[in-house]
Design an enzyme around this catalytic site. Structure first.
Site, PDB file in Angstrom:
ATOM      1  N   ASP A 260       0.865  -1.180   0.000  1.00  5.24           N
ATOM      2  CA  ASP A 260       0.000   0.000   0.000  1.00  5.24           C
ATOM      3  C   ASP A 260       0.909   1.240   0.000  1.00  5.24           C
ATOM      4  O   ASP A 260       2.145   1.144   0.060  1.00  5.24           O
ATOM      5  CB  ASP A 260      -0.962  -0.011   1.193  1.00  5.24           C
ATOM      6  CG  ASP A 260      -2.194   0.865   0.946  1.00  5.24           C
ATOM      7  OD1 ASP A 260      -2.163   1.706   0.021  1.00  5.24           O
ATOM      8  OD2 ASP A 260      -3.186   0.729   1.681  1.00  5.24           O
TER       9      ASP A 260
HETATM   10  C1  BGC Z   1      -5.163   3.162   0.251  1.00  6.69           C
HETATM   11  C2  BGC Z   1      -5.336   2.159  -0.862  1.00  6.69           C
HETATM   12  C3  BGC Z   1      -5.257   2.859  -2.204  1.00  6.69           C
HETATM   13  C4  BGC Z   1      -3.915   3.559  -2.292  1.00  6.69           C
HETATM   14  C5  BGC Z   1      -3.655   4.238  -3.613  1.00  6.69           C
HETATM   15  C6  BGC Z   1      -3.944   4.032   0.040  1.00  6.69           C
HETATM   16  O1  BGC Z   1      -3.917   5.081   0.952  1.00  6.69           O
HETATM   17  O2  BGC Z   1      -5.066   2.475   1.488  1.00  6.69           O
HETATM   18  O3  BGC Z   1      -6.562   1.498  -0.706  1.00  6.69           O
HETATM   19  O4  BGC Z   1      -5.428   1.954  -3.242  1.00  6.69           O
HETATM   20  O5  BGC Z   1      -3.856   4.541  -1.266  1.00  6.69           O
HETATM   21  O6  BGC Z   1      -4.398   5.378  -3.763  1.00  6.69           O
END
Ligand code: BGC
Length: 737
Positions: A260
Site C-alpha cells: 500500500d
Molecule cells: C489506500 C489504498 C489505495 C492507495 C492508492 C492508500 O492510501 O489504502 O486502498 O489503493 O492509497 O491510492
C-alpha cells in the site's frame, strides 16, 4: 502460465541490470512527483505509475517504450473503486457497501466490466479494487469501501467484481487488472483506528478473513495489495508468513503483490521496526512484496542491500518475474496502450447500469404503512435535510470530491440526480407542490449554499473544513426555516446521514450518532404530525434509534452513486419494489459495537445493561412491498445443495434474496450460531411459489483448528433458510454429515 510467456520473461530478466530490476519493482505516484520526474522514472525502467489519467498516461507510456533501455511497458494503476470516479466524466456507481446491499453477483460483475471499460478507455490498466476486508466495526472510516461484515458475501461479490474487471482475457481492450486488498485483517484494527495493530491470531485470520481473498485467487485476481496495518506487532509489509507462506504457498496466488501507499517508509517512520531505508527495503522484499507503491527510496535501498550481499538478487528476480508475467498476459508488450471502448466513459448504457444498481441497493428498514406513498392524496411534499441535495454525500468516497486535483473545487459533471431532484422528477406534472429546505449541516457547520457568494467559494469552504467542533446552535435559523416550510405539507422526506469528511482514510469516528444538529432537526419535524420518511444517505451504519422512533419509514441508501436520489424516490412513490438487504448490522448505540451477526457466543445473553441485546437492524434485513413465506427446506448431502420453497404472499411482484445460514452444532473450536453459506435472488409474481436450489461451498461446513488447518468435522449441522439473519425470519433443518 504458458511456456512461451515463461521463456520471454526469463529472457528479459537475464538482460536486466540490478538497477532495472529495482526500478521495475517501483510504482511512482504521478500527482506527487509531477510529469518531469515521472518521465525520468520511465526512462529508468520503472514498473508502474499511479494516479495519471488519459493523455498524461499515454505520454509517459511513450517515454517508457521508446526511451528506456529494455522498452518494458509500464502498467498504470488507479483507484476506480465504484466506477472510474477520479475522472469527472465517468459513471459513478453506488459505493461498494451500497453495491453489497443488492446481493446481486451478476450486477456487480457488470459494474466491474463497465468500470474496466471506462478505465481502459482512459489508457489505464489496473484498478486497486475490490476491498475484501470485512466491515465489522462501523467506526472505521473505510466501511463504505467494503462489501459489509460477512466473509461469504464479501467473497462472492468480490469474485464477481474481479471477473467483471478482468474478463476472460487480460489482453482484451476492455479488461483491466483487479487488485484484492488489503491483505490482510486490515479492517480489524484495534478501536477501528485506521491501520492500527490488531491482536487477532492466524487461526482467526484463516477462519474469518482469508476466505474472501481465497475466492479472489480462485477468480484469477492478477494482483493483491499488502495492508497498512500489523498483526500482533508484525507489520504486514514485513510479514512473510502472510505474504508468502499463506498467499503464495497456500492460496497459490500467481500474480504480483503491491504494497500500500508508502508502506516501506512506514516501516521506519510509523511502525519503527527499521531505522534506515536499506533495512526497510530488504524486509519488504524478503517478505514477498513484488511492487513498492510510492516509497521510491526503495530503489537506492534495495540496490545497496544487494550490492552489500544482504539480499540475494534472486529475490528481485522473483518479484520482477511476477510483474513481467502479468505484463505479458496483458499483452502490454505488443500493445502498450489500452484502447478501451471509445465513447464509453459515462455512456448511456453504463449510466443505466448505475441506475439499476442504485435501485437494487435501496433498503427499506422500517415502514409503518406510509410506503409506498400514494401520490393521489398529496398536495404538498417537502424535502428537507443536509443530504437531500448534496451530491458529494450521495457519491461517497473515492471520487474527485474526496480525492480532488489539489486546488480545484469543481462541481461534478451532470448528469446526476440528488434525492431532491429525484422527488421533483417523480412528481413532475402531478400538480403536487415540492418545496425544499436545507435544515442543517451534517457537522454543525453551516454549509448553506446561499451563504456564499458563489459555488467556488462554497466548495472551497466545504473542502477546507474537516472538523466537527462547530457551534451547531448557530444553525437554529435553518432548522426553523425547515419547520416553517414543512407547515401544511402532507409528507416530509428527510435526508440525513454523513458526508465526505466523515468517511474514508483519516476519518474514523468515535461516535456513530447523527452529527451536528441532525437529531434536533428530526425531533422538531417529528412533532409536526406530518408523515415523515427519513432517508439515510450515509457511508456507514449509524446509531439512530431516535430516527426509527420519530419516522414513519426509514430507508437506507448508503452512497447510491449518480442516480442514488432517483432510485430512492422511485421506491418512495412505489415505482420500484425495494429489494435491498443490509450487508452490515446497525448498532443501537456506539458502545454496542461490534454488533456483527456472527460473533462467537458468550453467556449472560451478550447484552449490556443499558441497551438492547439485538442490533438496531440486523445483517440481511430489508423490507419489500410484498411478503415472502418459506417452506419445504431440504438438503442433498451429495451435492451440498439446499432447496427451499418461497412464496410471494402479497399483492405485488417482488424480488426476494433467499439467505442460507449454517450452524455447526458441535465443533472442536467455537463457531458462530449462524454463518451465511449461500444466497440467491428470485423474482416472484404475486401468489407465485418457486423452489430455489442453492449449492453451498465445501468450506461452509468446515472449521479452522488451532493448528491452522481447515477441516470438516462430521456431526450435526442446522441449515437455516429465510429472509434475513434474524432467528424469527429463518426456517430450520437438522442434518448429519
Ligand atoms: C489506500 C489504498 C489505495 C492507495 C492508492 C492508500 O492510501 O489504502 O486502498 O489503493 O492509497 O491510492
Amino acid at each position: 502460465m504458458s511456456m512461451e510467456v515463461k521463456k520471454k520473461v526469463e529472457e528479459i530478466i537475464s538482460q536486466m541490470t540490478l538497477e532495472e530490476k529495482a526500478a521495475q519493482m517501483i510504482q511512482v505516484p504521478v500527482a506527487m512527483v509531477g510529469m518531469e520526474q515521472a518521465k525520468e522514472w520511465a526512462r529508468r525502467g520503472v514498473g508502474s505509475f499511479l494516479h495519471a489519467l488519459g493523455d498524461d498516461a499515454r505520454e509517459l507510456q511513450k517515454v517508457a517504450v521508446n526511451e528506456s533501455r529494455l522498452k518494458i511497458p509500464v502498467v498504470f494503476g488507479i483507484d476506480a473503486i465504484h466506477g472510474h470516479g477520479l475522472n469527472r466524466n465517468a459513471t459513478i456507481f453506488p459505493s461498494q457497501l451500497s453495491m453489497a446491499s443488492t446481493w446481486d453477483r451478476d450486477l456487480v460483475e457488470k459494474i466491474g466490466h463497465a468500470t474496466a471499460t471506462e478505465v481502459a478507455t482512459d489508457g489505464l490498466h489496473w484498478t486497486f479494487s475490490p476491498v475484501l476486508c470485512l466491515g465489522r466495526d462501523p467506526r472505521w472510516g473505510r466501511i463504505s469501501e467494503t462489501f459489509g461484515e460477512d466473509k461469504y458475501l464479501s467473497g462472492e461479490l468480490g469474485a464477481s467484481m474481479i471477473k467483471g474487471y478482468q474478463g476472460d482475457d487480460l489482453s482484451a481492450d476492455d479488461s483491466i487488472l483487479a487488485c484484492a486488498k488489503h491483505f490482510i485483517a486490515y479492517g480489524e484494527a484495534t478501536g477501528a483506528r485506521d491501520a492500527y495493530d490488531t491482536q487477532i491470531t492466524y487461526r482467526k485470520i484463516k477462519d474469518e478473513f482469508l476466505p474472501p481473498f481465497k475466492k479472489a485467487v480462485e477468480a484469477g485476481c492478477a494482483t493483491f495489495m499488502t495492508a497498512y496495518g500489523s498483526v500482533d506487532g508484525t507489520p504486514l509489509t514485513a510479514d512473510r508468513k502472510a505474504l508468502h507462506d499463506i498467499l503464495r504457498d497456500e492460496l497459490k496466488f500467481d500474480g504480483f503483490l503491491i504494497t500500500d501507499w508508502d508502506n516501506v517508509n512506514a516501516l521506519i517512520r510509523r511502525q519503527k521496526v527499521c531505522d534506515n531505508i536499506g533495512d526497510a527495503s530488504a524486509l519488504a522484499a524478503k517478505a514477498g512484496n513484488d511492487m513498492i507503491m510510492c516509497s521510491t527510496e526503495f530503489y537506492e535501498g534495495i540496490i545497496e542491500q544487494v550490492k552489500s550481499g544482504k539480499v540475494d538478487e534472486a529475490q528481485l528476480d522473483e518479484a520482477v518475474r511476477h510483474i513481467l508475467t502479468i505484463k505479458f498476459r496483458m499483452g502490454l508488450f505488443a500493445k502498450p496502450d489500452k484502447k478501451g471502448v471509445p465513447g464509453s466513459i459515462g455512456c448511456e448504457a453504463h449510466r443505466e447500469l448505475a441506475l439499476k444498481a442504485a435501485r437494487e441497493s435501496v433498503t427499506v428498514l422500517t415502514n409503518d404503512g406510509v410506503l409506498p406513498v400514494r401520490k393521489k392524496k398529496l398536495r404538498k411534499v417537502v424535502v428537507i435535510g443536509p443530504n437531500a441535495d448534496d451530491i458529494r454525500a450521495q457519491y461517497g468516497d473515492w471520487t474527485y470530491f474526496t480525492h480532488p486535483v489539489p486546488g480545484k473545487y469543481t462541481e461534478p459533471q451532470r448528469p446526476y440526480v440528488t434525492l431532491l431532484e429525484g422527488v421533483r422528477n417523480s412528481l413532475e406534472g402531478s400538480g403536487i407542490d415540492v418545496e425544499y429546505s436545507y435544515g442543517c449541516s451534517v457537522n454543525g457547520r453551516s454549509y448553506y449554499k446561499g451563504d456564499y457568494p458563489d459555488t467556488e467559494a462554497f466548495m472551497k469552504q466545504v473542502y477546507e473544513d474537516n472538523r466537527l467542533d462547530n457551534d451547531g446552535t448557530k444553525e437554529m435559523p435553518y432548522i426553523n426555516e425547515a419547520a416553517s416550510i414543512a407547515r401544511g405539507a402532507d409528507l416530509i422526506i428527510l435526508a440525513l446521514g454523513d458526508n465526505y469528511n466523515q468517511m474514508g482514510e483519516y476519518n474514523d469516528r468515535a461516535e456513530l450518532r447523527l452529527s451536528g444538529m441532525q437529531e434536533a432537526l428530526i425531533r422538531i419535524l417529528s412533532t409536526m404530525k406530518i408523515p415523515l420518511i427519513t432517508v439515510l444517505i450515509t457511508s456507514k451504519p449509524l446509531a439512530v434509534p431516535e430516527v426509527v422512533r420519530d419516522s414513519d419509514a426509514v430507508i437506507c441508501a448508503f452512497n447510491g452513486g449518480m442516480y442514488g436520489g432517483q432510485a430512492v424516490s422511485e421506491v418512495i412513490f412505489g415505482d420500484f419494489n425495494p429489494e435491498g438487504r443490509l450487508p452490515i448490522s446497525f448498532p443501537v448505540v456506539t458502545g454496542q459495537v461490534p454488533v456483527y451477526y456472527n460473533q462467537l457466543p458468550g453467556w449472560h445473553e451478550g447484552r449490556y445493561v443499558d441497551c438492547p441485546a439485538e442490533p438496531l437492524f440486523a445483517f440481511g434485513e430489508g423490507l419489500s412491498y410484498t411478503w415472502y413465506e418459506y417452506s419445504d427446506i431440504k438438503f442433498d448431502a451429495d451435492t451440498k445443495t439446499v432447496s427451499v420453497k418461497v412464496t410471494n404472499t402479497g399483492k405485488v411482484k417482488g424480488v426476494e434474496t433467499v439467505q442460507i445460514y449454517i450452524d455447526d452444532v458441535v465443533s472442536s473450536v467455537m463457531t458462530a450460531n449462524k454463518n451465511l453459506a449461500g444466497f440467491a435472488k428470485v423474482e416472484l409474481a404475486s401468489g407465485e411459489s418457486k423452489t430455489v436450489s442453492i449449492k453451498l461451498d465445501d468450506d461452509a461446513f468446515s472449521v479452522v483448528l488451532p493448528d491452522e488447518t481447515r477441516v470438516i468435522e462430521p456431526g450435526k449441522f442446522i441449515i437455516m433458510a429465510g429472509h434475513s439473519s434474524k432467528d424469527e425470519d429463518l426456517i430450520r433443518l437438522a442434518v448429519e454429515l
